[in-house]
Design a protein around this motif. Sequence first.
Motif, mmCIF file in Angstrom:
data_model
loop_
_atom_site.group_PDB
_atom_site.id
_atom_site.type_symbol
_atom_site.label_atom_id
_atom_site.label_comp_id
_atom_site.label_asym_id
_atom_site.label_seq_id
_atom_site.Cartn_x
_atom_site.Cartn_y
_atom_site.Cartn_z
ATOM 1 N N THR C 281 3.682 -2.193 -5.505
ATOM 2 C CA THR C 281 2.695 -2.499 -4.346
ATOM 3 C C THR C 281 3.173 -1.651 -3.091
ATOM 4 O O THR C 281 2.162 -1.039 -2.513
ATOM 5 C CB THR C 281 2.438 -4.121 -3.994
ATOM 6 O OG1 THR C 281 2.566 -4.647 -5.116
ATOM 7 C CG2 THR C 281 1.381 -4.391 -3.231
ATOM 8 N N VAL C 282 4.279 -1.727 -3.092
ATOM 9 C CA VAL C 282 4.737 -0.931 -1.876
ATOM 10 C C VAL C 282 4.415 0.521 -1.922
ATOM 11 O O VAL C 282 3.944 1.435 -1.040
ATOM 12 C CB VAL C 282 6.356 -1.010 -1.655
ATOM 13 C CG1 VAL C 282 6.713 -0.103 -0.880
ATOM 14 C CG2 VAL C 282 6.737 -2.310 -1.140
ATOM 15 N N VAL C 283 4.950 1.127 -3.125
ATOM 16 C CA VAL C 283 4.525 2.431 -3.438
ATOM 17 C C VAL C 283 3.187 2.747 -3.134
ATOM 18 O O VAL C 283 2.695 3.889 -2.603
ATOM 19 C CB VAL C 283 4.765 2.795 -4.904
ATOM 20 C CG1 VAL C 283 4.493 4.133 -5.322
ATOM 21 C CG2 VAL C 283 6.553 2.885 -4.925
ATOM 22 N N ALA C 284 1.994 1.824 -3.747
ATOM 23 C CA ALA C 284 0.732 2.139 -3.710
ATOM 24 C C ALA C 284 0.253 2.180 -2.216
ATOM 25 O O ALA C 284 -0.501 3.204 -1.961
ATOM 26 C CB ALA C 284 0.028 1.203 -4.436
ATOM 27 N N VAL C 285 0.635 0.998 -1.735
ATOM 28 C CA VAL C 285 0.287 1.037 -0.143
ATOM 29 C C VAL C 285 0.666 2.157 0.570
ATOM 30 O O VAL C 285 -0.044 2.688 1.482
ATOM 31 C CB VAL C 285 0.784 -0.076 0.418
ATOM 32 C CG1 VAL C 285 0.431 -0.191 1.888
ATOM 33 C CG2 VAL C 285 0.038 -1.577 -0.095
ATOM 34 N N ILE C 286 2.072 2.646 0.609
ATOM 35 C CA ILE C 286 2.508 3.711 1.322
ATOM 36 C C ILE C 286 1.898 5.198 0.904
ATOM 37 O O ILE C 286 1.517 5.854 1.816
ATOM 38 C CB ILE C 286 3.878 3.714 1.238
ATOM 39 C CG1 ILE C 286 4.634 2.673 1.939
ATOM 40 C CG2 ILE C 286 4.432 5.160 1.868
ATOM 41 C CD1 ILE C 286 6.235 3.111 2.309
ATOM 42 N N GLY C 287 1.379 5.112 -0.341
ATOM 43 C CA GLY C 287 0.906 6.257 -0.850
ATOM 44 C C GLY C 287 -0.414 6.436 -0.379
ATOM 45 O O GLY C 287 -0.826 7.586 0.281
ATOM 46 N N LEU C 288 -1.182 5.347 -0.200
ATOM 47 C CA LEU C 288 -2.695 5.198 0.252
ATOM 48 C C LEU C 288 -2.630 5.691 1.705
ATOM 49 O O LEU C 288 -3.240 6.470 2.292
ATOM 50 C CB LEU C 288 -3.212 3.891 -0.061
ATOM 51 C CG LEU C 288 -4.864 3.763 -0.160
ATOM 52 C CD1 LEU C 288 -5.142 5.160 -0.927
ATOM 53 C CD2 LEU C 288 -5.089 2.753 -0.466
ATOM 54 N N ALA C 289 -1.464 4.912 2.583
ATOM 55 C CA ALA C 289 -1.611 4.987 3.814
ATOM 56 C C ALA C 289 -1.412 6.432 4.257
ATOM 57 O O ALA C 289 -2.068 7.154 5.155
ATOM 58 C CB ALA C 289 -0.493 4.218 4.277
#
Lengths: 109, 165, 632
Positions: C281-289
């Motif tokens: 989840t962290v990876v996805a959120v940071i990637g998206l941001a």
Amino acid sequence: MPINYYIFLSIALFCIGVAGVLTRRNAIIIFMCIELMLNAVNLLLVAFSKMHHAAMAATNPNAGIDGQIFVFFIMVVAAAEVSVGLAIIAMMYRNTHSVDVNFLNRLKH
Amino acid sequence: MSTTHFLFWFLSVLAIFSAIMVVVSKNPVHSVLWLIIVFVTISGHYILMNAQFLFIVNLIVYAGAIMVLFLYVIMLMDLNADSEPQKNKWLKIAGVIGGGALLLVLVAALKDADMKNQLAQTGTGDIGLIHNLGMSLFNDYVVPFEISSVLFLSAMVGAVVIGKK
Amino acid sequence: MSKIVYLVPLFPLIGFLLNGLLRRSLSKSLTGIIGCGVLLVSFIISVVIFMDVRKEGFEPVIVNLFDFIHTGKLNIPFAFQIDQLSVLFMLIITGVGFLIHVYSTSYMHEESSQHFARYFSYLNLFVFSMLLLVMGANFVIMFIGWEGVGLCSYLLIGYWFKNLDYGNAAKKAFVMNRIGDLGFLIGIFWIISQFGSVNFLEVFAQSPNAPTSALTGITLLLFVGATGKSAQIPLYTWLPDAMAGPTPVSALIHAATMVTAGIYMIARSNIMYTLSPVTQTVVAVIGLATAILAATIAIKQNDIKKVLAYSTVSQLGYMFLGLGVGAYTGAVFHVMTHAFFKALLFLGAGSVIHAMHGEQDIRKMGGLKKHLPTTHLTFLLACFAIAGIPPFSGFFSKDEILSAAYAKSPAYYIIGVAGAMMTAFYMFRLYATTFLGSFRGTEEQKHHLHESPPAITIPLIILAILSVVGGLVGIPHVIMPNAHRLEEYLSPVFAASTSAHTPPEIAAGTEWMLMAASAGLALIMVIFAWNKFSKKPELGEPQGFGAVLANKWYVDELYDAIIVRPVNVVAKFFNTVVEKSIIDWIVNGVGKLIQYGSRQIRLLQSGQVGGYVLLMVISLVVLFVVQLFLRK
């Protein structure tokens, strides 16, 4: 005569000689105090030789004679030493016109 | 108190007093004279212990020859009381204390020596006699005797060399 | 096959040594031949290896070179692991690298031969390090390559070292990389502590048995390393500044290869990430941001390379989004297509800059279409690819990521599509402002406008072809079943992940709708931007909110205030107080003490006889005392 007396007498003379060496600045007086020390030692040696003789005279008639022979040789050496030492002091006087041992620090230079 | 004891004490006191006067005198000639008295008293001790040969030799060599030599050198340099340089007062005190400390230490060390009952034989004893001393000297100690003659020779040569201008 | 594996990184290493050591004696053409030749050889060998690897049922091959570290129970061999994933990256690195090397021979021809050779030696060293990174069989070899590419990035960004600003940009890149590397390193230590080994095969086999907390910690730390290397929030600010380096460097390092190292690392460790949903989840959120943030900044940039730089950051964000939602194949697919079209975009930009004699501000360009026809056409194709217009390659890869994102949570999809729209918008803003309309430069520049020589245009054409057809290896199932060749090819690598956590299926209808929506919205933005900027390009300085975007949301200033200044204060404190006052004081004090002591002791040697005798007597007394009274 208990040997202790001779021991203390000799020590006293010796230490007076030491004090003289440390206290005086005149080279000749220092020399004389050295002679004083030598004599104190001589006295003690003779006293010990007599002590040994007293203790061992029964077995060996010549026990303890070594002390006195040793004193004899000490006198020999003292005589030789005095002659040479005074010659040196005379030389020093000739060069510096004083017999103050503190002036010997000129040897440093 | 027997004669021996009395003589012993008298000679000892005289010796110590004279020794102190040697060290304390300002005039070098006076020091020499006091030293001669010391030698005489010590020779007296030798006689007390029947060391006849040494008594004679002490007087002749020490009091006679060596002191005369000293006097000669003093006269030569014409020293008198006011030409004596004075040591620093503190050093003098230090010297006295040094000597006194040595005295104390040695006395303390030997005070308890278990020798009170050993006696130095006085008045008698053959070993001080010239005959016995001579026999021992020339039989057992002849080598040091000869070497001491070499020593004298070298001292003479040395004194002459040093004294030459 | 294992006998020729070591040749792949060996040739670039030889090229580095030859060009580096002999740089004062080689002519420019010889340097170029060595530099490009070794890459070509490596590419050919990679192709040969690929032929072997793509067969059905190929098992990973470990090629052990020698024992690197061997202490106690820990054994770290210097070994290569050849499997589908590493060979794919090898092909990308050597293939695109070769094209960029050829391009560089023409782009850098104004340099003196000594510096020309220096450039090529650095480039070859970079390729060597990157190959080590992707070919390594354990985390330590990967880390060696990781550090090596960081170093080469510093060397190449600061290539024109006489300019102090470029040097600062290089330092910034290196330092930010280093911060990430610290996380990576601690992650490796944790792996050693947890699994007792760093070899991929062993670690991944034991991963299902490890506690989730350990896996989450390890994967988070490794991801910190990835944020540094692949320019995600918060360690992304170095990448736009890295545009100070020559354009081919930007193309190779900051578009196609180095920045994808983080993706590779996570794709390689996919089983560990699948087992740590928190990290995902962290990876996805940071990637998206990151994707959104970079896209917003790119809209208002006026330097042609800066737009592309932010675009790279944004696309990397998409790749991390893909990794975060479990679409490992999609992320790797996007790496591949991104390498093609981003390298093409950078090289095209280089061609434009070359023609404009160093001008990089797009407000001073315009109407270059008729002067630079090949560059224009290839650039246009690349723009279509990045915008995600079918049937170009970008559409397939981006769409795969977005549909996987939708399966995880529709919110991801919506924000992702918003980012895709912005991507289309700013890319076509860039295209229109640069190539369409009328020329806005000086007369002098207009005279010099000419198409670039073949050494530049041929790589452009090759990359353009790849950008167009490259997507066809990954056709989604809904369009044509069993045509997703890439997925089949990579399936052994991700098999463990897929079995541990099967990605949720989306209905075919929904997927068609998603594809149509993203493609359609992108197309609308393309047309909008095309029309807007070809007629009225933005020439003035950005105003209002646009200024905030143009100033990169003031993130650099924020970092400066929060981090750089306090660190400088602390360093200054240590220098003046600890270093100068305390440590210097101690060291000098020792010297002074010895001097003082020796001065005092020297006074003993006074030359006074009386003093000496006194000392003798005193020593005698002391000795007597000690001997007779103190030693009972």
